[in-house]
Write an enzyme that holds these catalytic residues in place. Sequence first.
Site, PDB file in Angstrom:
ATOM      1  N   LYS A  72       0.712  -1.270  -0.063  1.00  0.00           N
ATOM      2  CA  LYS A  72      -0.080  -0.057   0.233  1.00  0.00           C
ATOM      3  C   LYS A  72       1.035   1.251  -0.749  1.00  0.00           C
ATOM      4  O   LYS A  72       1.625   1.666   0.862  1.00  0.00           O
ATOM      5  CB  LYS A  72      -0.752  -0.218   1.643  1.00  0.00           C
ATOM      6  N   LYS A 125      -1.988  -1.886  -3.564  1.00  0.00           N
ATOM      7  CA  LYS A 125      -2.855   0.039  -3.535  1.00  0.00           C
ATOM      8  C   LYS A 125      -1.980   0.672  -3.772  1.00  0.00           C
ATOM      9  O   LYS A 125      -1.389   1.366  -2.974  1.00  0.00           O
ATOM     10  CB  LYS A 125      -3.915  -0.737  -2.384  1.00  0.00           C
TER      11      LYS A 125
HETATM   12  C1  PBG Z   1      -6.819   3.586   5.688  1.00  0.00           C
HETATM   13  C2  PBG Z   1      -8.039   3.019   3.798  1.00  0.00           C
HETATM   14  C3  PBG Z   1      -7.252   3.716   3.088  1.00  0.00           C
HETATM   15  C4  PBG Z   1      -8.284   3.745   1.762  1.00  0.00           C
HETATM   16  C5  PBG Z   1      -8.694   2.457   2.389  1.00  0.00           C
HETATM   17  N1  PBG Z   1      -8.794   1.655   3.806  1.00  0.00           N
HETATM   18  C6  PBG Z   1      -7.150   5.510   2.519  1.00  0.00           C
HETATM   19  C7  PBG Z   1      -5.452   5.734   3.143  1.00  0.00           C
HETATM   20  O1  PBG Z   1      -4.812   5.086   3.344  1.00  0.00           O
HETATM   21  O2  PBG Z   1      -5.988   7.055   4.082  1.00  0.00           O
HETATM   22  C8  PBG Z   1      -7.883   4.194   0.525  1.00  0.00           C
HETATM   23  C9  PBG Z   1      -9.387   3.431  -0.517  1.00  0.00           C
HETATM   24  C10 PBG Z   1      -9.177   4.470  -1.791  1.00  0.00           C
HETATM   25  O3  PBG Z   1      -9.113   5.742  -1.932  1.00  0.00           O
HETATM   26  O4  PBG Z   1     -10.438   4.179  -2.603  1.00  0.00           O
HETATM   27  N2  PBG Z   1      -6.386   3.302   5.878  1.00  0.00           N
END
Ligand code: PBG
Length: 324
Positions: A190, A247
Site C-alpha cells: 500500500k 494499492k
Molecule cells: C485506510 C484506508 C484508505 C483506503 C482504504 N483504507 C485510505 C488511506 O490510507 O488514507 C483508500 C481507499 C480509496 O481511496 O478508495 N487506511
Amino acid sequence: MNRLRRLRQSPIIRKLVEETTVSVDKLIQPFFVVDGIKAREPIPAMTGVYRETPDTALAQIEKDLEAGVRSFILFGVPSEKKTDEMNFDFTAEQVRRIKSRFGSDLFLSVDVCLCSHTTHGHCGILDSQAHHVQNDQTVKTLARAALAYAQAGADCVAPSDMMDGRIKAIRETLHENDLDETLLMSYAAKFHSKFYGPFRVAADSAPDKTGKLKDRATYQINPANRKEALLCALRDEKEGADILMVKPGMPYLDVLYELSQKINKPWAVYEVSGEYASIELLARENLISAPHAHLEAWTSFFRAGAQMILTYGARSAREYLKNV
Ligand code: PBG
C-alpha cells in the site's frame, strides 16, 4: 508476412483470442456505513457510492446482489473519535446485521484500520507528543478490531494500516480464538498515494494538518520504491496472509506484475477512490465513455496479474458489460 491483424477481423474472433476477461464475480464492492447520519450522503465525484446509514446499507447490498455482486468490503465509520482504546462495536454490529440478513449469499470482508476511529485521522495510536505512530501498541489494537469483526461473522479481515507485524498478530489472535476459517487479506503493498482523496471524505479519515504528523509517509510505502513493496509482501505472506493486495492500481501496475509473478498467492488490487473518480469526472465532461474506461482499467489489472479487484464500480459492472 506475419499478419497479426488476421485475428482482429470480427468481434467473434477477437473474443476467442482474448487473453483476459472481466466478470463481476471477480470484483469486490467497497461500501461505507456511517454512524449518526440520518440519510445517506453522496461522495464527491464517486458516482453511485454513498456514505450509507446502517439501513440504507442493507438496501444497497440487496440491490448489489441483484446486480450480480457477491463480494463486499465494509468500511465502518463510528461517530466516536478517540486517541486510544477505541471501540469497535459499531462496525461489528454492522457485520452481524449484514451476515444475519444475507448469510452465505455474500462474502463479507471488513477493512481493519484505526483512521476512521481517531481524532487525528492517523491509522494508529500516537505517542504522548503526537510525533509518531506507535507501532506495537497499534498492532495490539488492530488485532482486537480484527477479532471483534471475525467474531461478528466477517468472512475476511483486511488490515490497511501498514504497521509492521500486524498480519502475524492478527493471525495468532484469530487462531487463539478458534477462528481459523477467517480469511486474512493484507494490504501488503500500500503506497503513500494522493489518489485516496475522495475516500478520506467518505471515511472521515483525513490526517489532521495542524498536527506534527501531517501525512501517512511514516507508515505507507514511498511511491518510488518497488523493492520495498516486495519486502512488505514477502513478509506478509510469511506471517500468514491468504490474499495479498497492491494499492492503488493503475499507477502501480509494474508492482502488481512483479509481485504476482514472484509470490504464489492470490493477488488483489484496489482501484482506489481517486482512480474511480477520475474516470467519472472525465465522463461527466463527455471526454470519455465511463463503461469502456472502467472495463479497460479492470482489464489492465487482470493482465498484470490480479485475480480480483476491489472497485467502486463493481455494482455497475454488469451494466458496463452490456453496453460495450
Ligand atoms: C485506510 C484506508 C484508505 C483506503 C482504504 N483504507 C485510505 C488511506 O490510507 O488514507 C483508500 C481507499 C480509496 O481511496 O478508495 N487506511
